[in-house]
Design a protein around this motif. Structure first.
Motif, PDB file in Angstrom:
ATOM      1  N   LEU A 169      37.863  23.988  -1.884  1.00 30.81           N
ATOM      2  CA  LEU A 169      38.719  24.404  -0.777  1.00 30.81           C
ATOM      3  C   LEU A 169      38.030  24.176   0.563  1.00 30.81           C
ATOM      4  O   LEU A 169      36.867  24.532   0.745  1.00 30.81           O
ATOM      5  CB  LEU A 169      39.089  25.887  -0.920  1.00 30.81           C
ATOM      6  N   ASP A 170      38.769  23.599   1.494  1.00 30.83           N
ATOM      7  CA  ASP A 170      38.283  23.373   2.852  1.00 30.83           C
ATOM      8  C   ASP A 170      38.466  24.655   3.661  1.00 30.83           C
ATOM      9  O   ASP A 170      39.041  25.637   3.178  1.00 30.83           O
ATOM     10  CB  ASP A 170      39.077  22.221   3.482  1.00 30.83           C
ATOM     11  N   HIS A 171      38.013  24.657   4.904  1.00 29.86           N
ATOM     12  CA  HIS A 171      38.227  25.813   5.771  1.00 29.86           C
ATOM     13  C   HIS A 171      39.721  26.051   5.965  1.00 29.86           C
ATOM     14  O   HIS A 171      40.509  25.113   5.991  1.00 29.86           O
ATOM     15  CB  HIS A 171      37.548  25.594   7.128  1.00 29.86           C
ATOM     16  N   SER A 172      40.072  27.335   6.101  1.00 29.32           N
ATOM     17  CA  SER A 172      41.457  27.726   6.325  1.00 29.32           C
ATOM     18  C   SER A 172      41.537  28.495   7.629  1.00 29.32           C
ATOM     19  O   SER A 172      40.594  29.193   8.015  1.00 29.32           O
ATOM     20  CB  SER A 172      41.920  28.632   5.173  1.00 29.32           C
ATOM     21  N   THR A 173      42.672  28.354   8.303  1.00 35.27           N
ATOM     22  CA  THR A 173      42.895  29.140   9.517  1.00 35.27           C
ATOM     23  C   THR A 173      43.813  30.332   9.233  1.00 35.27           C
ATOM     24  O   THR A 173      44.162  31.074  10.145  1.00 35.27           O
ATOM     25  CB  THR A 173      43.534  28.267  10.627  1.00 35.27           C
ATOM     26  N   ALA A 174      44.194  30.522   7.973  1.00 37.27           N
ATOM     27  CA  ALA A 174      45.061  31.663   7.624  1.00 37.27           C
ATOM     28  C   ALA A 174      44.338  32.964   7.945  1.00 37.27           C
ATOM     29  O   ALA A 174      43.149  33.092   7.675  1.00 37.27           O
ATOM     30  CB  ALA A 174      45.424  31.599   6.142  1.00 37.27           C
ATOM     31  N   PRO A 175      45.058  33.938   8.503  1.00 39.45           N
ATOM     32  CA  PRO A 175      44.418  35.203   8.901  1.00 39.45           C
ATOM     33  C   PRO A 175      43.704  35.881   7.732  1.00 39.45           C
ATOM     34  O   PRO A 175      44.280  36.024   6.659  1.00 39.45           O
ATOM     35  CB  PRO A 175      45.588  36.060   9.398  1.00 39.45           C
ATOM     36  N   GLY A 176      42.466  36.247   7.959  1.00 46.69           N
ATOM     37  CA  GLY A 176      41.726  37.001   6.951  1.00 46.69           C
ATOM     38  C   GLY A 176      41.202  36.198   5.781  1.00 46.69           C
ATOM     39  O   GLY A 176      40.584  36.752   4.870  1.00 46.69           O
ATOM     40  N   SER A 177      41.439  34.878   5.778  1.00 48.07           N
ATOM     41  CA  SER A 177      41.009  34.066   4.649  1.00 48.07           C
ATOM     42  C   SER A 177      39.493  34.075   4.517  1.00 48.07           C
ATOM     43  O   SER A 177      38.761  34.005   5.504  1.00 48.07           O
ATOM     44  CB  SER A 177      41.492  32.625   4.825  1.00 48.07           C
ATOM     45  N   ALA A 178      39.032  34.115   3.260  1.00 50.36           N
ATOM     46  CA  ALA A 178      37.590  34.039   2.993  1.00 50.36           C
ATOM     47  C   ALA A 178      37.032  32.689   3.396  1.00 50.36           C
ATOM     48  O   ALA A 178      35.814  32.537   3.523  1.00 50.36           O
ATOM     49  CB  ALA A 178      37.328  34.301   1.517  1.00 50.36           C
ATOM     50  N   HIS A 186      34.293  40.285   4.020  1.00 56.25           N
ATOM     51  CA  HIS A 186      35.468  40.207   3.134  1.00 56.25           C
ATOM     52  C   HIS A 186      35.213  41.047   1.898  1.00 56.25           C
ATOM     53  O   HIS A 186      34.204  40.859   1.217  1.00 56.25           O
ATOM     54  CB  HIS A 186      35.726  38.766   2.688  1.00 56.25           C
ATOM     55  N   ALA A 187      36.144  41.959   1.608  1.00 55.92           N
ATOM     56  CA  ALA A 187      36.042  42.732   0.371  1.00 55.92           C
ATOM     57  C   ALA A 187      36.743  42.006  -0.773  1.00 55.92           C
ATOM     58  O   ALA A 187      36.457  42.263  -1.942  1.00 55.92           O
ATOM     59  CB  ALA A 187      36.647  44.119   0.562  1.00 55.92           C
ATOM     60  N   GLN A 188      37.662  41.099  -0.428  1.00 53.28           N
ATOM     61  CA  GLN A 188      38.452  40.424  -1.462  1.00 53.28           C
ATOM     62  C   GLN A 188      39.099  39.174  -0.885  1.00 53.28           C
ATOM     63  O   GLN A 188      38.959  38.891   0.306  1.00 53.28           O
ATOM     64  CB  GLN A 188      39.526  41.363  -2.001  1.00 53.28           C
ATOM     65  N   LEU A 189      39.819  38.465  -1.733  1.00 60.05           N
ATOM     66  CA  LEU A 189      40.555  37.280  -1.296  1.00 60.05           C
ATOM     67  C   LEU A 189      41.909  37.691  -0.735  1.00 60.05           C
ATOM     68  O   LEU A 189      42.433  38.753  -1.056  1.00 60.05           O
ATOM     69  CB  LEU A 189      40.772  36.324  -2.474  1.00 60.05           C
ATOM     70  N   THR A 190      42.493  36.815   0.067  1.00 61.30           N
ATOM     71  CA  THR A 190      43.858  37.034   0.525  1.00 61.30           C
ATOM     72  C   THR A 190      44.825  36.294  -0.397  1.00 61.30           C
ATOM     73  O   THR A 190      44.413  35.442  -1.202  1.00 61.30           O
ATOM     74  CB  THR A 190      44.057  36.490   1.952  1.00 61.30           C
ATOM     75  N   ALA A 191      46.109  36.592  -0.252  1.00 66.12           N
ATOM     76  CA  ALA A 191      47.130  35.882  -1.034  1.00 66.12           C
ATOM     77  C   ALA A 191      47.080  34.391  -0.739  1.00 66.12           C
ATOM     78  O   ALA A 191      47.286  33.559  -1.641  1.00 66.12           O
ATOM     79  CB  ALA A 191      48.512  36.457  -0.712  1.00 66.12           C
ATOM     80  N   SER A 192      46.764  34.018   0.499  1.00 64.88           N
ATOM     81  CA  SER A 192      46.714  32.585   0.833  1.00 64.88           C
ATOM     82  C   SER A 192      45.513  31.922   0.167  1.00 64.88           C
ATOM     83  O   SER A 192      45.587  30.752  -0.239  1.00 64.88           O
ATOM     84  CB  SER A 192      46.675  32.387   2.354  1.00 64.88           C
ATOM     85  N   ASP A 193      44.401  32.647   0.024  1.00 63.38           N
ATOM     86  CA  ASP A 193      43.244  32.089  -0.688  1.00 63.38           C
ATOM     87  C   ASP A 193      43.613  31.791  -2.136  1.00 63.38           C
ATOM     88  O   ASP A 193      43.292  30.735  -2.688  1.00 63.38           O
ATOM     89  CB  ASP A 193      42.080  33.097  -0.684  1.00 63.38           C
ATOM     90  N   ILE A 194      44.275  32.773  -2.773  1.00 61.22           N
ATOM     91  CA  ILE A 194      44.635  32.617  -4.183  1.00 61.22           C
ATOM     92  C   ILE A 194      45.647  31.479  -4.351  1.00 61.22           C
ATOM     93  O   ILE A 194      45.559  30.678  -5.287  1.00 61.22           O
ATOM     94  CB  ILE A 194      45.171  33.953  -4.741  1.00 61.22           C
ATOM     95  N   ALA A 195      46.575  31.373  -3.400  1.00 63.32           N
ATOM     96  CA  ALA A 195      47.551  30.279  -3.460  1.00 63.32           C
ATOM     97  C   ALA A 195      46.855  28.927  -3.325  1.00 63.32           C
ATOM     98  O   ALA A 195      47.203  27.965  -4.032  1.00 63.32           O
ATOM     99  CB  ALA A 195      48.608  30.462  -2.366  1.00 63.32           C
ATOM    100  N   ALA A 196      45.871  28.848  -2.443  1.00 59.13           N
ATOM    101  CA  ALA A 196      45.144  27.580  -2.255  1.00 59.13           C
ATOM    102  C   ALA A 196      44.383  27.211  -3.526  1.00 59.13           C
ATOM    103  O   ALA A 196      44.354  26.050  -3.947  1.00 59.13           O
ATOM    104  CB  ALA A 196      44.189  27.699  -1.070  1.00 59.13           C
ATOM    105  N   LEU A 197      43.770  28.214  -4.155  1.00 59.91           N
ATOM    106  CA  LEU A 197      43.032  27.959  -5.401  1.00 59.91           C
ATOM    107  C   LEU A 197      43.984  27.474  -6.491  1.00 59.91           C
ATOM    108  O   LEU A 197      43.701  26.501  -7.204  1.00 59.91           O
ATOM    109  CB  LEU A 197      42.332  29.240  -5.858  1.00 59.91           C
TER     110      LEU A 197
END
Ligand SMILES: [Zn+2]
Length: 353
Positions: A169-178, A186-197
């Motif tokens: 995964l490349d850098h993301s500009t989604a708010p709060g993304s790891a 970061h305590a956890q992943l965001t929904a956008s991180d999981i979607a990207a994975l």
């Protein structure tokens, strides 16, 4: 207040003659490995000082666990397993297999000098790459701690970011993304991180037994298949969610050894319980941590009777998910009657008579 620092980019570790890119999934994501390189291991920018650099953050077990937890936090969301393996200390980038080199993990964790404004760097998988693929180098020049501590980097947050790169995964500009380019706790992943994975790897799917139907109960337990070459029952399974329960049945020998192997396969902490045909619990054991996550039970059972094995999560965190190999060996050598030692000389012929 400390100004945010940029995370490392993969260029620091990349073989520039073989440029790789993000967006490529690992060849065999279900069977990945990770190792911590010993201090002194050669890296492109000097010997690794991982253990010396992170000692201020806590015990070796504590910071290693944070790094494993970061990778596992991604892995549980897709069909990814990351097994912990030993590292032989060969130089990073040593000629070898991009995935599956037996001398060290596909992902190797090191610490060395990197760009002054960076906390860590990671290389994604590349078909044309070198054994650099997957490797993560922490900076040996910035402070690391466990947790959200002022003026220090949280090991888990940095490892979570770099693990995203390692997985493609490349850098993301989604708010709060790891995978935001700037450091944040970061305590956890965001929904956008999981979607990207999942766009790269898909969601984590049940194992072949669960796909046939739930096998959570004795009535629905999957029959283990006897492997003709080893004479033992073998099942390759997966605890796909924290609530997943896998049930198996097999025919016991008088002494049966039941083994759940997870070490080197995944970071799963499982519990194994054995029941007789009436549903009475015979034995149960759980892995205590993800560093030593194999389980062995040596049991005296009723020869020829059917027994049931239940495999379930032993923990409610991300280490409760992962793949395993379950073996029930009814031919335990100890079960065979002890042979009388051969008598070489019974001293019955010591005299002429
Ligand atoms: Zn980055």
């Amino acid at each position: 207040m400390r100004s945010p620092r940029r995370f490392g980019a993969f260029e620091q570790l990349e073989d520039r003659s073989l440029p790789s890119s993000f967006g490529v999934a690992w060849a065999d994501p279900g069977h990945m490995t990770l190792s911590f390189v010993p201090d002194g291991t050669a890296t492109p920018t000097g010997p690794s000082s991982l253990f010396a650099s992170l000692t201020a953050a806590g015990t070796t077990t504590a910071w290693e666990r944070e790094i494993l937890r970061a990778f596992q936090t991604w892995a549980v969301n897709a069909n990814i397993n990351i097994g912990l393996v030993a590292d032989g200390g060969q130089a990073l980038g040593t000629v070898g297999a991009v995935q599956g080199d037996a001398r060290f993990g596909d992902i190797r964790i090191a610490a060395a000098p990197i760009s002054a404004d960076e906390a860590a760097a990671a290389s994604p998988f590349s078909w044309t790459g070198t054994t650099f693929a997957g490797d993560v180098t922490f900076s040996n020049a910035v402070p690391y701690r466990i947790g959200n501590v002022a003026s220090a980097y949280d090991i888990f947050s940095v490892a979570l970011h770099e693990a995203g790169h390692t997985l493609g995964l490349d850098h993301s500009t989604a708010p709060g993304s790891a995978t935001n380019a700037t450091y944040a706790y970061h305590a956890q992943l965001t929904a956008s991180d999981i979607a990207a994975l999942r766009a790269l790897y898909g969601a984590r799917l049940p194992d072949e037994f669960d796909l046939l139907g739930p096998n959570d109960t004795r009535a629905t337990a999957s029959a283990m298949v006897k492997d003709a070459t080893v004479g033992a029952y073998v099942a390759d399974g997966d605890l796909t969610t924290l609530g997943d329960v896998d049930g198996y049945k097999f025919k016991a020998g008088a002494l049966t050894t039941i083994t759940l192997q997870a070490k080197g396969l995944s970071l799963l902490q499982a519990r194994v319980s054995v029941y007789d045909s009436t549903g009475k619990l015979v034995a149960s054991a759980a892995a205590q941590d993800s560093f030593n996550n194999d389980i062995t039970l040596n049991l005296a059972l009723a020869n020829g009777a059917t027994y049931f094995i239940k495999v379930e999560s032993a923990t409610s965190d991300v280490f409760g998910i992962g793949s395993y190999r379950l073996t029930a060996d009814p031919n335990n050598k100890a079960a065979k009657p002890l042979r009388t030692p051969p008598v070489l000389d019974a001293h019955t012929n010591d005299t002429l008579a």
